[in-house]
Write a protein that holds these residues in place. Structure first.
Motif, PDB file in Angstrom:
ATOM      1  N   THR A 394      -3.722   6.392   6.170  1.00  0.00           N
ATOM      2  CA  THR A 394      -4.866   7.196   5.736  1.00  0.00           C
ATOM      3  C   THR A 394      -5.782   6.430   4.799  1.00  0.00           C
ATOM      4  O   THR A 394      -7.011   6.475   4.925  1.00  0.00           O
ATOM      5  CB  THR A 394      -4.383   8.491   5.058  1.00  0.00           C
ATOM      6  OG1 THR A 394      -3.548   9.220   5.967  1.00  0.00           O
ATOM      7  CG2 THR A 394      -5.567   9.358   4.634  1.00  0.00           C
ATOM      8  N   TYR A 395      -5.194   5.709   3.847  1.00  0.00           N
ATOM      9  CA  TYR A 395      -6.001   5.061   2.808  1.00  0.00           C
ATOM     10  C   TYR A 395      -6.009   3.532   2.899  1.00  0.00           C
ATOM     11  O   TYR A 395      -6.663   2.862   2.097  1.00  0.00           O
ATOM     12  CB  TYR A 395      -5.496   5.482   1.425  1.00  0.00           C
ATOM     13  CG  TYR A 395      -5.663   6.967   1.172  1.00  0.00           C
ATOM     14  CD1 TYR A 395      -6.926   7.527   0.986  1.00  0.00           C
ATOM     15  CD2 TYR A 395      -4.554   7.811   1.134  1.00  0.00           C
ATOM     16  CE1 TYR A 395      -7.090   8.881   0.745  1.00  0.00           C
ATOM     17  CE2 TYR A 395      -4.696   9.179   0.895  1.00  0.00           C
ATOM     18  CZ  TYR A 395      -5.962   9.706   0.714  1.00  0.00           C
ATOM     19  OH  TYR A 395      -6.116  11.051   0.487  1.00  0.00           O
ATOM     20  N   GLY A 396      -5.246   2.990   3.850  1.00  0.00           N
ATOM     21  CA  GLY A 396      -5.219   1.541   3.994  1.00  0.00           C
ATOM     22  C   GLY A 396      -4.620   0.837   2.806  1.00  0.00           C
ATOM     23  O   GLY A 396      -5.009  -0.300   2.487  1.00  0.00           O
ATOM     24  N   ALA A 397      -3.694   1.491   2.140  1.00  0.00           N
ATOM     25  CA  ALA A 397      -3.078   0.899   0.944  1.00  0.00           C
ATOM     26  C   ALA A 397      -1.624   1.347   0.853  1.00  0.00           C
ATOM     27  O   ALA A 397      -1.246   2.416   1.360  1.00  0.00           O
ATOM     28  CB  ALA A 397      -3.836   1.315  -0.308  1.00  0.00           C
ATOM     29  N   THR A 398      -0.816   0.520   0.210  1.00  0.00           N
ATOM     30  CA  THR A 398       0.592   0.852  -0.015  1.00  0.00           C
ATOM     31  C   THR A 398       0.842   1.058  -1.504  1.00  0.00           C
ATOM     32  O   THR A 398       0.007   0.708  -2.342  1.00  0.00           O
ATOM     33  CB  THR A 398       1.512  -0.267   0.505  1.00  0.00           C
ATOM     34  OG1 THR A 398       1.185  -1.488  -0.185  1.00  0.00           O
ATOM     35  CG2 THR A 398       1.338  -0.470   1.996  1.00  0.00           C
ATOM     36  N   GLY A 399       1.989   1.618  -1.801  1.00  0.00           N
ATOM     37  CA  GLY A 399       2.388   1.777  -3.203  1.00  0.00           C
ATOM     38  C   GLY A 399       1.734   2.919  -3.938  1.00  0.00           C
ATOM     39  O   GLY A 399       1.702   2.940  -5.170  1.00  0.00           O
ATOM     40  N   LEU A 400       1.182   3.888  -3.201  1.00  0.00           N
ATOM     41  CA  LEU A 400       0.552   5.035  -3.874  1.00  0.00           C
ATOM     42  C   LEU A 400       1.585   5.974  -4.489  1.00  0.00           C
ATOM     43  O   LEU A 400       1.278   6.708  -5.429  1.00  0.00           O
ATOM     44  CB  LEU A 400      -0.330   5.801  -2.889  1.00  0.00           C
ATOM     45  CG  LEU A 400      -1.573   5.063  -2.364  1.00  0.00           C
ATOM     46  CD1 LEU A 400      -2.377   5.972  -1.452  1.00  0.00           C
ATOM     47  CD2 LEU A 400      -2.431   4.553  -3.508  1.00  0.00           C
ATOM     48  N   ILE A 401       2.804   5.960  -3.958  1.00  0.00           N
ATOM     49  CA  ILE A 401       3.870   6.813  -4.501  1.00  0.00           C
ATOM     50  C   ILE A 401       4.703   6.003  -5.487  1.00  0.00           C
ATOM     51  O   ILE A 401       5.267   4.963  -5.142  1.00  0.00           O
ATOM     52  CB  ILE A 401       4.779   7.348  -3.381  1.00  0.00           C
ATOM     53  CG1 ILE A 401       3.987   8.201  -2.396  1.00  0.00           C
ATOM     54  CG2 ILE A 401       5.921   8.170  -3.976  1.00  0.00           C
ATOM     55  CD1 ILE A 401       4.798   8.657  -1.201  1.00  0.00           C
ATOM     56  N   GLU A 402       4.761   6.462  -6.718  1.00  0.00           N
ATOM     57  CA  GLU A 402       5.582   5.791  -7.738  1.00  0.00           C
ATOM     58  C   GLU A 402       7.012   6.298  -7.727  1.00  0.00           C
ATOM     59  O   GLU A 402       7.956   5.525  -7.922  1.00  0.00           O
ATOM     60  CB  GLU A 402       4.987   6.019  -9.132  1.00  0.00           C
ATOM     61  CG  GLU A 402       3.839   5.117  -9.461  1.00  0.00           C
ATOM     62  CD  GLU A 402       3.437   5.184 -10.921  1.00  0.00           C
ATOM     63  OE1 GLU A 402       2.699   4.289 -11.360  1.00  0.00           O
ATOM     64  OE2 GLU A 402       3.847   6.128 -11.638  1.00  0.00           O
TER      65      GLU A 402
END
Length: 551
Positions: A394-402
């Motif tokens: 969806t956002y083209g990024a990883t690591g959004l969940i801590e």
């Protein structure tokens, strides 16, 4: 005419003096009506129906004495989620919920330091009575006062406050910030009651004497059912597929040779998983009455006692096990001897007791499935993997969940800001995604918790447990009967009746005799005891005094 006026004046003065004397007398009676000792008893993981299901096996001097001579609130519930031990003990004694007292779980992810913290952990103190670095404990994470704190303030610190439990959090949180002492059990190879430098530099002599008495060692014996196991018809088969048991024993069946199992089950920690853990707490609480000189004058003291072994046994063997039934049959005996000691040392009718629980528990889902009741398990690792992949696409990024814990999702807010994403939009995107996952019943965002006021249903319970500074960005609610846990043993944490409905018994000085099915809440306990003592309510209490309980 003057004589008549003078006569009336004399009569009025006489009545006035009589009234003043009555007021003075009533005031003195009010002072005398205060108990010398308030004893708060919390039975860890005690469902309300244990009082009724095991009733035929109880004697007359324990649970039944509290019910028959005291007041039984039969419809008592927790009013928040999550129903865990730390929040439960804090809520009972503060009269409020995690929303205000801040103990949102036993362990939770700290968004500021980006680490998981423990509700009673405190690196600024050291253990007393043990060299272990794992026993550095205090109540510093609890943000509000308990009724024990308020009693200390009211009595100019002359009324004592002592907390006792197998679990550190079960001793520390109830006794409050200003407690004289909290004592908990250090198992492993030690088998002693300990404390921390938050309270003292050295253990008192009476504690050292208890630790040196070999009272704990005496319980390393065979655990068999107190009565013939064939009479335990209120629980399931002893041999089944729903129990974990102990390492070193092939089946989770009676009897258990604790001395033989000692080495493979963390030494003295094995006692925590048996009814003897509760017996040790009762022994220590009885020793504390004399050692701390509790209830020996007219200044009210507070003793908090938490029986934690019922929770360990429930987690290990499950709600429907013979082991749980035997634990309550034996706890009934421990309660009886504890009450008898209070009669002797403090004086019958001179103390007040309440008994409740920090949460209930669900039947083992695999057992429920076997009798065709909807239940099952949620795999948090699968949820996290699926959600991580979704967010990456969806956002083209990883690591959004801590972090994902306690049915809450914590987001990396710095990364979201760096990507120029709107935090609320990300939260709502996750809500709309996770609600589609199997066995997820409801999902709410932090923004919803902050902006909407709920008054009923699970939403209200979630909000009462939601602390704006400490809780996560998204909250998940599993389907009824579904848990994130192993396939043996019971757990807890939901806002459903099997977790929220717990006993509430009042007994002793200032307490009426009776019972009610009117709904009461766990937050009503502290205001009720405060009203009994005539002291200030805990500073963030939201509960109401149960007037019908007070004599």
């Amino acid at each position: 005419m003057n004589k008549i006026f003078f006569t009336l004046l004399i009569v009025m003065l006489c009545f006035s003096c009589k009234a003043q004397n009555q007021v003075s007398l009533n005031t003195n009676q009010s002072d005398d009506a205060k108990p010398k000792l308030v004893v708060g008893i919390v039975v860890d993981q005690m469902r309300y129906d244990y009082l009724t299901r095991f009733s035929n096996k109880f004697g007359e001097g324990g649970f039944k004495r509290l019910m028959n001579e005291g007041f039984n609130c039969k419809n008592n519930h927790f009013s928040y989620v999550p129903t865990y031990t730390g929040p439960g003990h804090a809520s009972i004694y503060t009269g409020t919920t995690p929303k205000y007292h801040g103990i949102i779980a036993n362990n939770w992810y700290d968004k500021e330091i980006k680490e998981t913290v423990y509700c009673a952990g405190d690196d600024s103190v050291l253990a007393v009575g043990s060299e272990s670095e794992a026993e550095r404990m205090s109540p510093h994470r609890m943000k509000t006062t308990t009724f024990a704190d308020e009693n200390r303030l009211f009595t100019q610190m002359r009324g004592k406050s002592i907390g006792i439990s197998i679990k550190d959090r079960g001793a520390i949180l109830p006794a409050g910030h200003s407690a004289n002492a909290a004592y908990w059990f250090r198992g492993k190879e030690e088998g002693n009651f300990i404390s921390s430098t938050y309270y003292m530099k050295n253990l008192p002599k009476w504690v050292k004497d208890f630790n040196n008495s070999e009272a704990v060692e005496s319980y390393l014996k065979v655990w068999n059912t107190l009565y013939n196991i064939s009479t335990y018809t209120e629980s399931g088969d002893d041999l089944n597929d729903f129990e974990e048991g102990f390492k070193g024993k092939e089946t989770a069946t009676f009897p258990y040779d604790l001395k033989k199992l000692y080495d493979k089950n963390a030494g003295f920690d094995i006692l925590k998983n048996t009814p003897y853990g509760n017996s040790i707490v009762a022994d220590f609480a009885i020793a504390a009455l004399t050692g701390e000189q509790l209830g020996k004058d007219n200044i009210t003291d507070v003793l908090t006692v938490s029986f934690s072994s019922t929770d360990y046994i429930g987690h290990n063997f499950g709600v429907n096990s013979k082991e749980v039934q035997d634990a309550y049959v034996r706890l009934d005996k421990d309660l009886e001897r504890f009450l008898n000691t209070l009669d002797t040392q403090v004086g019958r009718g001179e103390y007040t007791v309440f008994l409740t629980a920090d949460h209930g528990a669900i039947d083992v889902p695999t057992y429920l499935q076997s009798v065709k009741i909807p239940a099952g398990y949620i795999n948090n690792k699968e949820v996290r993997t699926k959600l991580t992949n979704f967010l990456s696409k969806t956002y083209g990024a990883t690591g959004l969940i801590e972090n994902l814990s306690n049915n809450q999702i914590f987001l990396d807010r710095d990364k979201i800001k760096m990507l120029n994403l709107n935090l609320e939009d990300v939260q709502e995107t996750i809500v709309n995604e996770v609600i589609t996952y199997k066995h997820v019943d409801k999902v709410y965002s932090a923004s919803t918790m902050n902006k909407t006021s709920f008054t009923t249903g699970i939403e209200s319970l979630l909000q009462n447990g939601y602390n704006q500074k400490r809780s996560g960005d998204v909250i998940l609610v599993p389907d009824t009967g579904f848990i994130s846990y192993g396939r043996t043993g019971s757990t807890h944490g939901s806002g459903l009746n099997y977790d929220t409905h717990v006993p509430l018994l009042f007994f002793g000085k200032g307490i009426s005799h009776g019972e009610t099915v009117q709904k009461t809440e766990i937050t009503d306990i502290a205001p009720t005891i405060s009203a009994l003592l005539g002291i200030s309510f805990p500073n963030a209490a939201i509960g109401q005094p149960l007037e019908f309980v007070l004599d």
